[in-house]
Design a protein around this motif. Structure first.
Motif, PDB file in Angstrom:
ATOM      1  N   GLU A  64      10.226  -5.514  10.455  1.00  0.00           N
ATOM      2  CA  GLU A  64       9.408  -4.339  10.771  1.00  0.00           C
ATOM      3  C   GLU A  64       8.761  -4.469  12.138  1.00  0.00           C
ATOM      4  O   GLU A  64       8.636  -3.491  12.882  1.00  0.00           O
ATOM      5  CB  GLU A  64       8.337  -4.155   9.691  1.00  0.00           C
ATOM      6  CG  GLU A  64       7.460  -2.934   9.886  1.00  0.00           C
ATOM      7  CD  GLU A  64       6.408  -2.782   8.799  1.00  0.00           C
ATOM      8  OE1 GLU A  64       5.482  -1.967   8.995  1.00  0.00           O
ATOM      9  OE2 GLU A  64       6.503  -3.476   7.773  1.00  0.00           O
ATOM     10  N   ALA A  65       8.354  -5.694  12.488  1.00  0.00           N
ATOM     11  CA  ALA A  65       7.667  -5.911  13.770  1.00  0.00           C
ATOM     12  C   ALA A  65       8.547  -5.542  14.954  1.00  0.00           C
ATOM     13  O   ALA A  65       8.076  -4.965  15.947  1.00  0.00           O
ATOM     14  CB  ALA A  65       7.226  -7.371  13.881  1.00  0.00           C
ATOM     15  N   VAL A  66       9.840  -5.872  14.881  1.00  0.00           N
ATOM     16  CA  VAL A  66      10.755  -5.551  15.980  1.00  0.00           C
ATOM     17  C   VAL A  66      11.210  -4.099  15.887  1.00  0.00           C
ATOM     18  O   VAL A  66      11.268  -3.389  16.913  1.00  0.00           O
ATOM     19  CB  VAL A  66      11.964  -6.512  15.987  1.00  0.00           C
ATOM     20  CG1 VAL A  66      12.981  -6.086  17.052  1.00  0.00           C
ATOM     21  CG2 VAL A  66      11.499  -7.949  16.259  1.00  0.00           C
ATOM     22  N   GLN A  67      11.509  -3.602  14.694  1.00  0.00           N
ATOM     23  CA  GLN A  67      11.940  -2.216  14.531  1.00  0.00           C
ATOM     24  C   GLN A  67      10.864  -1.230  14.997  1.00  0.00           C
ATOM     25  O   GLN A  67      11.174  -0.161  15.534  1.00  0.00           O
ATOM     26  CB  GLN A  67      12.300  -1.940  13.070  1.00  0.00           C
ATOM     27  CG  GLN A  67      13.593  -2.596  12.620  1.00  0.00           C
ATOM     28  CD  GLN A  67      14.812  -2.016  13.327  1.00  0.00           C
ATOM     29  OE1 GLN A  67      15.034  -0.807  13.344  1.00  0.00           O
ATOM     30  NE2 GLN A  67      15.624  -2.898  13.925  1.00  0.00           N
ATOM     31  N   ARG A  68       9.616  -1.590  14.816  1.00  0.00           N
ATOM     32  CA  ARG A  68       8.503  -0.733  15.259  1.00  0.00           C
ATOM     33  C   ARG A  68       8.583  -0.428  16.753  1.00  0.00           C
ATOM     34  O   ARG A  68       8.172   0.649  17.215  1.00  0.00           O
ATOM     35  CB  ARG A  68       7.187  -1.453  14.947  1.00  0.00           C
ATOM     36  CG  ARG A  68       5.943  -0.816  15.534  1.00  0.00           C
ATOM     37  CD  ARG A  68       4.709  -1.659  15.219  1.00  0.00           C
ATOM     38  NE  ARG A  68       3.607  -1.293  16.078  1.00  0.00           N
ATOM     39  CZ  ARG A  68       3.385  -1.818  17.289  1.00  0.00           C
ATOM     40  NH1 ARG A  68       4.197  -2.756  17.769  1.00  0.00           N
ATOM     41  NH2 ARG A  68       2.361  -1.407  18.020  1.00  0.00           N
ATOM     42  N   LEU A  69       9.162  -1.340  17.529  1.00  0.00           N
ATOM     43  CA  LEU A  69       9.232  -1.167  18.985  1.00  0.00           C
ATOM     44  C   LEU A  69      10.130  -0.005  19.398  1.00  0.00           C
ATOM     45  O   LEU A  69      10.073   0.438  20.540  1.00  0.00           O
ATOM     46  CB  LEU A  69       9.696  -2.459  19.653  1.00  0.00           C
ATOM     47  CG  LEU A  69       8.778  -3.669  19.457  1.00  0.00           C
ATOM     48  CD1 LEU A  69       9.366  -4.898  20.131  1.00  0.00           C
ATOM     49  CD2 LEU A  69       7.377  -3.396  19.986  1.00  0.00           C
ATOM     50  N   LYS A  70      10.945   0.505  18.463  1.00  0.00           N
ATOM     51  CA  LYS A  70      11.741   1.696  18.743  1.00  0.00           C
ATOM     52  C   LYS A  70      10.851   2.909  18.973  1.00  0.00           C
ATOM     53  O   LYS A  70      11.293   3.914  19.555  1.00  0.00           O
ATOM     54  CB  LYS A  70      12.690   1.989  17.586  1.00  0.00           C
ATOM     55  CG  LYS A  70      13.816   0.994  17.420  1.00  0.00           C
ATOM     56  CD  LYS A  70      14.702   1.354  16.230  1.00  0.00           C
ATOM     57  CE  LYS A  70      15.881   0.400  16.102  1.00  0.00           C
ATOM     58  NZ  LYS A  70      16.722   0.727  14.921  1.00  0.00           N
ATOM     59  N   TYR A  71       9.605   2.831  18.528  1.00  0.00           N
ATOM     60  CA  TYR A  71       8.681   3.967  18.586  1.00  0.00           C
ATOM     61  C   TYR A  71       7.491   3.684  19.501  1.00  0.00           C
ATOM     62  O   TYR A  71       6.458   4.338  19.409  1.00  0.00           O
ATOM     63  CB  TYR A  71       8.216   4.316  17.165  1.00  0.00           C
ATOM     64  CG  TYR A  71       9.380   4.457  16.224  1.00  0.00           C
ATOM     65  CD1 TYR A  71      10.172   5.607  16.234  1.00  0.00           C
ATOM     66  CD2 TYR A  71       9.738   3.410  15.372  1.00  0.00           C
ATOM     67  CE1 TYR A  71      11.274   5.718  15.407  1.00  0.00           C
ATOM     68  CE2 TYR A  71      10.843   3.519  14.539  1.00  0.00           C
ATOM     69  CZ  TYR A  71      11.601   4.671  14.561  1.00  0.00           C
ATOM     70  OH  TYR A  71      12.700   4.768  13.742  1.00  0.00           O
ATOM     71  N   ILE A  72       7.659   2.690  20.373  1.00  0.00           N
ATOM     72  CA  ILE A  72       6.665   2.387  21.407  1.00  0.00           C
ATOM     73  C   ILE A  72       7.355   2.581  22.751  1.00  0.00           C
ATOM     74  O   ILE A  72       8.311   1.877  23.081  1.00  0.00           O
ATOM     75  CB  ILE A  72       6.144   0.931  21.308  1.00  0.00           C
ATOM     76  CG1 ILE A  72       5.617   0.615  19.911  1.00  0.00           C
ATOM     77  CG2 ILE A  72       5.080   0.680  22.376  1.00  0.00           C
ATOM     78  CD1 ILE A  72       4.350   1.354  19.539  1.00  0.00           C
TER      79      ILE A  72
ATOM     80  N   HIS B 117       8.787 -10.916  22.424  1.00  0.00           N
ATOM     81  CA  HIS B 117       7.642 -11.046  23.336  1.00  0.00           C
ATOM     82  C   HIS B 117       6.757  -9.811  23.394  1.00  0.00           C
ATOM     83  O   HIS B 117       5.591  -9.901  23.781  1.00  0.00           O
ATOM     84  CB  HIS B 117       8.121 -11.417  24.754  1.00  0.00           C
ATOM     85  CG  HIS B 117       8.649 -10.262  25.554  1.00  0.00           C
ATOM     86  ND1 HIS B 117       9.872  -9.686  25.317  1.00  0.00           N
ATOM     87  CD2 HIS B 117       8.111  -9.575  26.602  1.00  0.00           C
ATOM     88  CE1 HIS B 117      10.072  -8.696  26.171  1.00  0.00           C
ATOM     89  NE2 HIS B 117       9.025  -8.611  26.971  1.00  0.00           N
ATOM     90  N   ASP B 118       7.271  -8.644  22.973  1.00  0.00           N
ATOM     91  CA  ASP B 118       6.479  -7.416  23.069  1.00  0.00           C
ATOM     92  C   ASP B 118       5.995  -6.879  21.720  1.00  0.00           C
ATOM     93  O   ASP B 118       5.493  -5.752  21.654  1.00  0.00           O
ATOM     94  CB  ASP B 118       7.308  -6.323  23.760  1.00  0.00           C
ATOM     95  CG  ASP B 118       7.119  -6.319  25.274  1.00  0.00           C
ATOM     96  OD1 ASP B 118       6.278  -7.091  25.781  1.00  0.00           O
ATOM     97  OD2 ASP B 118       7.831  -5.556  25.949  1.00  0.00           O
ATOM     98  N   ILE B 119       6.112  -7.643  20.645  1.00  0.00           N
ATOM     99  CA  ILE B 119       5.774  -7.109  19.318  1.00  0.00           C
ATOM    100  C   ILE B 119       4.301  -6.726  19.183  1.00  0.00           C
ATOM    101  O   ILE B 119       3.940  -5.940  18.307  1.00  0.00           O
ATOM    102  CB  ILE B 119       6.143  -8.078  18.178  1.00  0.00           C
ATOM    103  CG1 ILE B 119       5.407  -9.414  18.345  1.00  0.00           C
ATOM    104  CG2 ILE B 119       7.653  -8.267  18.089  1.00  0.00           C
ATOM    105  CD1 ILE B 119       5.468 -10.303  17.111  1.00  0.00           C
ATOM    106  N   SER B 120       3.452  -7.255  20.036  1.00  0.00           N
ATOM    107  CA  SER B 120       2.019  -6.966  19.912  1.00  0.00           C
ATOM    108  C   SER B 120       1.572  -5.787  20.749  1.00  0.00           C
ATOM    109  O   SER B 120       0.371  -5.469  20.791  1.00  0.00           O
ATOM    110  CB  SER B 120       1.206  -8.208  20.307  1.00  0.00           C
ATOM    111  OG  SER B 120       1.525  -8.622  21.620  1.00  0.00           O
ATOM    112  N   HIS B 121       2.498  -5.098  21.426  1.00  0.00           N
ATOM    113  CA  HIS B 121       2.090  -3.916  22.181  1.00  0.00           C
ATOM    114  C   HIS B 121       1.611  -2.826  21.226  1.00  0.00           C
ATOM    115  O   HIS B 121       2.282  -2.505  20.246  1.00  0.00           O
ATOM    116  CB  HIS B 121       3.241  -3.385  23.040  1.00  0.00           C
ATOM    117  CG  HIS B 121       3.242  -3.953  24.417  1.00  0.00           C
ATOM    118  ND1 HIS B 121       2.326  -3.570  25.371  1.00  0.00           N
ATOM    119  CD2 HIS B 121       4.031  -4.882  25.003  1.00  0.00           C
ATOM    120  CE1 HIS B 121       2.553  -4.236  26.487  1.00  0.00           C
ATOM    121  NE2 HIS B 121       3.578  -5.051  26.285  1.00  0.00           N
TER     122      HIS B 121
END
Length: 321
Positions: free
Chosen positions: A24-32, A76-80
């Motif tokens: 989920e943490a990486v998939q969420r980046l599709k919407y950032i 590296h960007d999961i916390s954005h």
């Protein structure tokens, strides 16, 4: 299963990468969105942090980085937070590192440590992210993160060609764990490309305007508890839907500003914004020595000075009624 990327092509990867990509943490980046508020004022500015994260992982791989460093590149960007660096404007954080500050919390409260353990990697081996020399380097050096977002944005927005991108990538090499460029011509090309990114995209008046208005919107919404910090840990769509549905008069008024026309005016202005100063000075192989580009190229030195002056001046924006 293979991973295909617009910059680097198609790769078959170890299973750990597919399992990490599925979290989920990486998939969420599709919407950032990589550009923060950018897509709100120009829908074509729509590169996501997911695309960028996949790209950084693959570039580290192409450069010979270890599996662990590739993993670091992927996550590296999961916390954005939603809208990326807009939070740094809200928090009045000139270092633009809010995501770095919260990274351990996001990392350890995600599925990622369990995936790593399943594949024989200790989570502590991957952190801190900035230990990896191909992935992260302070300015003015090259690093996979910096190279990928520059090439990805410029290629996506048709500022460079695929042939130019491929030619440049072929000129990258690694010496003493640092990325450098094999010849001066390629170094000059990348310096020019990087400053297109900084001046023509990061400092584009419309982009700066979007950041300023959205940061005001989010600040107002946080103050009035219309938004919470936990909301910002979701994604752009969730946060924008909250802001769009608010009937608060100030929120409505600021939201409507995003559709207004703007002009640059250093005397009559509604916003004056200075962004983080980004100066690149790549290491280049020159006459069998490793040198700073600006030491051996007047072109790179001139580009560097121009970008410094432009960044220091900031952007003055007047909103037309």
């Amino acid at each position: 299963m293979a991973v295909k990327d617009s910059l680097y092509g198609e790769f078959n990867l170890e299973q750990v990468f597919y399992d990490l990509i599925s979290t989920e943490a990486v998939q969420r980046l599709k919407y950032i969105h990589q550009g923060g508020a950018s897509y709100l004022v120009n829908p074509s500015w729509n590169v996501t942090r997911y695309e960028h994260s996949i790209g950084v992982m693959l570039l580290v791989r192409k450069l010979g980085g270890s599996v662990r460093e590739q993993i670091a590149g992927l996550i590296h960007d999961i916390s954005h937070t939603a809208f990326s660096h807009v939070i740094d404007v809200v928090m009045k954080n000139p270092n633009q590192d809010y995501h770095d500050q919260i990274f351990p919390d996001i990392f350890y409260n995600s599925e990622i440590p369990d995936v790593l353990l399943k594949h024989g990697f200790a989570p502590e081996e991957i952190l801190p992210i900035d230990q990896w020399p191909l992935l992260e380097q302070p300015l003015p050096d090259l690093c996979a993160d910096r190279i990928d977002y520059t090439l990805r944005d410029l290629l996506s927005y048709k500022k460079i060609s695929a042939a130019e991108k491929d030619s440049f990538l072929s000129e990258l090499t690694v010496m003493d764990n640092r990325i450098c460029i094999k010849n001066l011509k390629a170094a000059e090309w990348f310096a020019g490309a990087y400053y297109k990114e900084v001046i023509d995209f990061f400092l584009d008046p419309l982009n700066v305007f979007g950041y300023a208005v959205l940061s005001d919107l989010i600040t107002e919404a946080l103050t009035k508890e219309i938004l919470t910090i936990s909301d910002l840990r979701k994604n752009d769509e969730v946060v924008w839907n909250i802001l769009s549905s608010s009937k608060d008069s100030v929120i409505v008024s600021k939201r409507e500003q995003l559709s207004k026309r703007i002009v640059l005016d250093v005397k009559n202005y509604d916003y004056h914004t200075k962004k983080k100063i980004r100066i690149i000075d790549p290491l280049v192989c020159y006459k069998n020595q490793l040198r700073r580009g600006s030491e051996v190229s007047s072109k790179i030195a001139s580009l560097k000075e121009n970008a410094l002056q432009r960044s220091s001046h900031g952007t003055y924006i007047w909103i037309l009624d």
